[in-house]
Design a protein around this motif. Structure first.
Motif, short mmCIF file in Angstrom:
data_model
loop_
_atom_site.label_atom_id
_atom_site.label_comp_id
_atom_site.label_asym_id
_atom_site.label_seq_id
_atom_site.Cartn_x
_atom_site.Cartn_y
_atom_site.Cartn_z
N ALA A 333 28.34 58.02 10.81
CA ALA A 333 27.18 58.13 11.69
C ALA A 333 27.48 57.61 13.09
O ALA A 333 27.10 58.23 14.10
CB ALA A 333 26.00 57.37 11.08
N ARG A 334 28.20 56.48 13.19
CA ARG A 334 28.55 55.96 14.51
C ARG A 334 29.51 56.89 15.23
O ARG A 334 29.43 57.07 16.46
CB ARG A 334 29.17 54.56 14.36
CG ARG A 334 28.17 53.50 13.95
CD ARG A 334 28.75 52.09 14.08
NE ARG A 334 29.79 51.85 13.10
CZ ARG A 334 29.56 51.39 11.88
NH1 ARG A 334 28.33 51.14 11.48
NH2 ARG A 334 30.55 51.17 11.04
N PHE A 335 30.43 57.51 14.48
CA PHE A 335 31.33 58.50 15.08
C PHE A 335 30.54 59.70 15.60
O PHE A 335 30.80 60.20 16.70
CB PHE A 335 32.34 58.95 14.03
CG PHE A 335 33.23 60.08 14.50
CD1 PHE A 335 34.28 59.84 15.38
CD2 PHE A 335 33.01 61.38 14.06
CE1 PHE A 335 35.09 60.88 15.81
CE2 PHE A 335 33.81 62.42 14.48
CZ PHE A 335 34.85 62.17 15.36
N GLY A 336 29.55 60.16 14.80
CA GLY A 336 28.73 61.27 15.25
C GLY A 336 27.93 60.93 16.50
O GLY A 336 27.79 61.76 17.40
N VAL A 337 27.42 59.72 16.56
CA VAL A 337 26.66 59.30 17.75
C VAL A 337 27.57 59.26 18.98
O VAL A 337 27.19 59.70 20.08
CB VAL A 337 26.00 57.93 17.51
CG1 VAL A 337 25.43 57.36 18.80
CG2 VAL A 337 24.91 58.04 16.46
N ASP A 338 28.80 58.74 18.82
CA ASP A 338 29.74 58.72 19.94
C ASP A 338 30.07 60.14 20.41
O ASP A 338 30.16 60.40 21.63
CB ASP A 338 31.03 58.00 19.53
CG ASP A 338 30.82 56.51 19.32
OD1 ASP A 338 29.82 55.98 19.86
OD2 ASP A 338 31.63 55.89 18.61
N GLN A 339 30.25 61.06 19.45
CA GLN A 339 30.52 62.44 19.83
C GLN A 339 29.34 63.05 20.57
O GLN A 339 29.51 63.78 21.55
CB GLN A 339 30.83 63.27 18.57
CG GLN A 339 32.11 62.88 17.85
CD GLN A 339 33.35 63.11 18.72
OE1 GLN A 339 33.96 62.16 19.22
NE2 GLN A 339 33.71 64.36 18.90
N TYR A 340 28.14 62.73 20.11
CA TYR A 340 26.94 63.25 20.77
C TYR A 340 26.80 62.70 22.18
O TYR A 340 26.47 63.43 23.12
CB TYR A 340 25.72 62.90 19.92
CG TYR A 340 24.41 63.07 20.64
CD1 TYR A 340 23.93 64.33 20.99
CD2 TYR A 340 23.63 61.96 20.97
CE1 TYR A 340 22.72 64.48 21.65
CE2 TYR A 340 22.43 62.09 21.63
CZ TYR A 340 21.97 63.36 21.97
OH TYR A 340 20.79 63.49 22.64
N LEU A 341 27.08 61.40 22.36
CA LEU A 341 26.96 60.80 23.69
C LEU A 341 27.99 61.35 24.67
O LEU A 341 27.79 61.30 25.89
CB LEU A 341 27.09 59.28 23.59
CG LEU A 341 25.96 58.56 22.84
CD1 LEU A 341 26.25 57.07 22.74
CD2 LEU A 341 24.62 58.79 23.52
N ASP A 342 29.11 61.86 24.14
CA ASP A 342 30.14 62.44 25.00
C ASP A 342 29.97 63.95 25.19
O ASP A 342 30.81 64.58 25.83
CB ASP A 342 31.54 62.17 24.41
CG ASP A 342 31.95 60.72 24.54
OD1 ASP A 342 31.40 60.04 25.44
OD2 ASP A 342 32.78 60.26 23.74
N SER A 343 28.90 64.52 24.63
CA SER A 343 28.73 65.97 24.69
C SER A 343 27.78 66.36 25.82
O SER A 343 27.01 65.54 26.33
CB SER A 343 28.19 66.48 23.36
OG SER A 343 26.86 66.02 23.15
N SER A 344 27.83 67.63 26.17
CA SER A 344 26.92 68.16 27.18
C SER A 344 25.50 68.25 26.65
O SER A 344 24.54 68.32 27.43
CB SER A 344 27.39 69.54 27.64
OG SER A 344 27.46 70.43 26.54
N LEU A 345 25.33 68.26 25.31
CA LEU A 345 23.99 68.27 24.75
C LEU A 345 23.21 67.03 25.15
O LEU A 345 22.00 67.08 25.40
CB LEU A 345 24.08 68.37 23.23
CG LEU A 345 22.75 68.36 22.44
CD1 LEU A 345 21.90 69.56 22.82
CD2 LEU A 345 23.00 68.33 20.94
N TYR A 346 23.92 65.87 25.23
CA TYR A 346 23.29 64.63 25.66
C TYR A 346 23.28 64.48 27.17
O TYR A 346 22.26 64.19 27.78
CB TYR A 346 24.01 63.44 25.03
CG TYR A 346 23.56 62.10 25.57
CD1 TYR A 346 22.37 61.54 25.16
CD2 TYR A 346 24.33 61.41 26.50
CE1 TYR A 346 21.95 60.32 25.66
CE2 TYR A 346 23.93 60.20 27.01
CZ TYR A 346 22.72 59.65 26.58
OH TYR A 346 22.31 58.46 27.09
N GLY A 347 24.42 64.70 27.81
CA GLY A 347 24.53 64.43 29.24
C GLY A 347 24.10 65.56 30.14
O GLY A 347 23.88 65.35 31.33
#
Length: 366
Positions: A333-347
């Motif tokens: 889950a923490r890995f998925g959150v890190d991937q999400y924070l580094d994605s264009s979907l978040y930023g």
């Protein structure tokens, strides 16, 4: 060609479903193998250290096996008989404890124990149930594991599985690493290291905390002369694995027994309370921070929920696999959150992914 995210999710979902079905139907059969694997996992660092001291893997495993046999024989001769005897005596004494509680309530709260009052009926029911059902406790435990023959088989298979797993642990992990898909091997290795750090930090750390507190509670309670101090210390130390529950149950049980045994001698009752207060102070300020640390990532609420759910669904085997699964899910889950924070979907257009598309870091753009 790598599988798409949709295909990977489908295959991992099928694997999770198969895992749940196997646990459901083969839980009792898998119990000795799961226990053996858990023991091998716990003892692997000891074997690694012995290897660094110059022993071969086989010699290190032999040393650990001989030491474990000596500890088991000593416990079987000294500790287990006393523990069983005190447990049986405590079950037989339970109705007297409830009777003393009734007398206390009748003296200070007379209306609470009127004929037909809920409190009176509840206490009578609890005392009768403990008296009738308490001696069946060990029969129930044995029945949940199977017949006497199955228990003996369990006592034989678990050590054998643990020895072989411990002996071949490094070879097995190397073989699994060789079978990882090459495109995802670095990420899988990183996640595996994080899961191992989380799991080992909790299991080995909390196991040591439970052992230390169990010995402390048992010895301290026996020193002050509390009856059944060994049983209370064992229960409190064992349940320390579940945050807050061990101290609460052990403290309530010990103080209740102290009230029954030392009624009127308040300094001994206070001594029992101080023992648990000191134990909790040492656990919260020294033992847990030092031995477990803050890198585990297993919240107490999620841990209790996982143990309850998996225990209800899959029995004792479910409780054994609950903590490793929660540790793995937490890391993923923490890995998925890190991937999400580094994605264009978040930023969006200003995030890291968008910066790579524009060809320059955000700090270099005007």
């Amino acid at each position: 060609m790598s599988l798409s995210a949709r295909d990977q999710l489908k295959y991992w979902g099928i694997a999770a479903l198969v895992f749940a079905v196997v646990l459901w139907f083969l839980g009792d059969v898998l119990l000795p193998f799961v226990l053996g694997m858990a023991i091998a996992y716990l003892l692997d660092p000891v074997a690694d250290r012995l290897q660094r001291w110059g022993l071969s893997r086989g010699a290190a495993t032999a040393v650990i096996t001989v030491g474990a046999i000596l500890v088991f024989v000593l416990a079987a001769l000294v500790l287990i008989p006393a523990l069983v005897a005190q447990t049986i005596d405590l079950i037989d004494l339970a109705p007297q404890l409830l009777s003393r509680l009734q007398d206390f309530l009748a003296q200070h709260f007379p209306n609470a124990l009127d004929e037909g009052a809920p409190a009176r009926e509840a206490l009578n029911s609890i005392g009768q149930t403990i008296k009738e059902r308490g001696p069946q406790l060990f029969e129930t435990v044995l029945g949940s594991l199977g017949s006497f023959i199955n228990v003996m088989v369990l006592l034989v298979i678990v050590p054998v599985v643990a020895v072989y797993m411990l002996l071949d642990w490094d070879r097995m992990t190397a073989r699994i690493d060789a079978l990882l898909p090459r495109d995802h091997a670095p990420v899988v290795r990183r996640l595996a290291r994080d899961i191992d750090a989380s799991l080992s930090g909790f299991i080995r750390g909390m196991g040591t905390v439970c052992l230390i507190l169990g010995i402390y509670y048992a010895v301290a309670l026996m020193v002050v002369g509390l009856q059944f101090g060994l049983v209370v210390g064992f229960i409190a130390g064992l349940l320390t694995f579940i945050p807050y529950l061990g101290a609460m149950i052990g403290g309530v049980l010990a103080i209740g027994l102290a009230l029954f045994q030392f009624w009127g001698e308040w300094w001994w009752i206070a001594a029992v309370a101080v023992i648990f207060l000191l134990g909790q102070f040492a656990e919260g300020n020294f033992l847990t921070p030092k031995l477990v640390g803050d890198s585990v990532g297993l919240h107490p609420v999620w841990l209790i929920l996982a143990l309850s759910v998996f225990g209800a669904l899959f029995g004792f085997v479910g409780m054994l696999v609950a903590v490793p699964l929660m540790a793995a899910l937490g890391v993923i889950a923490r890995f998925g959150v890190d991937q999400y924070l580094d994605s264009s979907l978040y930023g969006g257009m200003s995030g890291p992914a968008a910066n790579l598309v524009h060809g320059a870091p955000e700090r270099d753009r005007p």
